[in-house]
Design an enzyme around this catalytic site. Structure first.
Site, short mmCIF file in Angstrom:
data_model
loop_
_atom_site.label_atom_id
_atom_site.label_comp_id
_atom_site.label_asym_id
_atom_site.label_seq_id
_atom_site.Cartn_x
_atom_site.Cartn_y
_atom_site.Cartn_z
N HIS A 31 0.84 -1.21 0.00
CA HIS A 31 0.00 0.00 0.00
C HIS A 31 0.88 1.26 0.00
CE1 HIS A 31 -3.42 2.62 1.08
NE2 HIS A 31 -2.54 3.24 1.84
N GLU A 32 1.93 1.25 0.81
CA GLU A 32 2.82 2.41 0.85
C GLU A 32 3.58 2.57 -0.47
OE1 GLU A 32 2.40 4.51 3.12
OE2 GLU A 32 1.11 3.16 4.25
N HIS A 74 1.56 4.55 -2.80
CA HIS A 74 1.73 6.00 -2.66
C HIS A 74 2.99 6.47 -3.39
CE1 HIS A 74 -1.65 6.73 -0.12
NE2 HIS A 74 -1.20 6.00 0.89
#
Length: 237
Positions: free
Chosen positions: A101-102, A105
């Protein structure tokens, strides 16, 4: 009368949204705890996964460990992925979902994804507004304690502005987080996380995390409406 009803309903909305926020946090913790010891078929630690995804997507990120649990984050200032102690050396499905998920980003940042760039600007403005108005809010509370009539308007105006900006920040944040989770699932499937069980587990962890952002939006919106109604009542009197 209508203002009074609206004020009461806004109080109910705050209570409901706070409860939802607490439930969302419990769901995040439960989802993480459910899969934090379930090994992934990828057989990579969180740090190794971050390195691989960074290399596969030509991101050139620094991978670091940070203190705490579920404190994982991407820092656009120095292009680094900061992985919490609970995930850094963990090969579980939960850890890999959060790390991916990071990386989502990081991909948004690298691609110049407009909602992500907008979120960064809005969050900076939100932090600045909060720092500027918080002293004024404190002064207003102190004056109200000393029975100064002006204090009420100071508190209300400052609160309306702070929560209005918070609503905008949360509203912009939500689609950015959903998009990062979508990218995370795509990246994991692409490198071999393809079993139905793992995909469902990843969905469960990321969906629980997304619910916390929905809850934050609801809380800030409820507080904004409450202080806005207070302002309208104040101006009417």
């Amino acid at each position: 009368m209508w203002y009074t009803i609206g004020y009461i309903l806004s109080g109910v909305a705050i209570l409901v949204s706070v409860i939802i926020a607490l439930v969302a946090q419990v769901k995040v913790n439960n989802a993480f705890n459910e899969y934090k010891d379930v090994p992934s078929s990828l057989d990579m630690t969180g740090a190794e996964l971050a390195e691989k995804l960074s290399q596969d997507n030509n991101l050139g990120l620094s991978v670091r460990q940070c203190k705490g649990t579920l404190t994982d984050h991407y820092d656009p200032r120095d292009k680094s992925i900061n992985i919490s102690q609970s995930n850094f050396n963990n090969k579980s499905i939960a850890s890999q979902a959060i790390v991916a998920h990071e990386l989502g980003h990081a991909l948004q940042d690298a691609e110049g994804y407009l909602p992500y760039k907008t979120r960064q600007v809005v969050v900076k403005i939100s932090n600045l507004v909060s720092r500027m108005l918080m002293p004024l809010l404190i002064v207003g509370i102190l004056l109200q304690f000393l029975f100064f009539m002006l204090a009420g308007s100071i508190i209300i105006y400052a609160s309306v502005i702070i929560y209005a900006v918070a609503v905008i920040a949360n509203l912009v944040t939500l689609p950015v987080e959903i998009n990062a989770s979508s990218r995370a699932k795509d990246m994991l499937v692409r490198i071999g996380c393809a079993s139905e069980e793992e995909v469902k587990a990843t969905d469960k962890v990321l969906n629980a995390a997304a619910l916390t952002y929905v809850a934050s939006l609801m809380v800030s919106l409820a507080y904004f409406l409450r202080f806005l109604i207070l302002l309208l009542m104040w101006e009417k009197d």
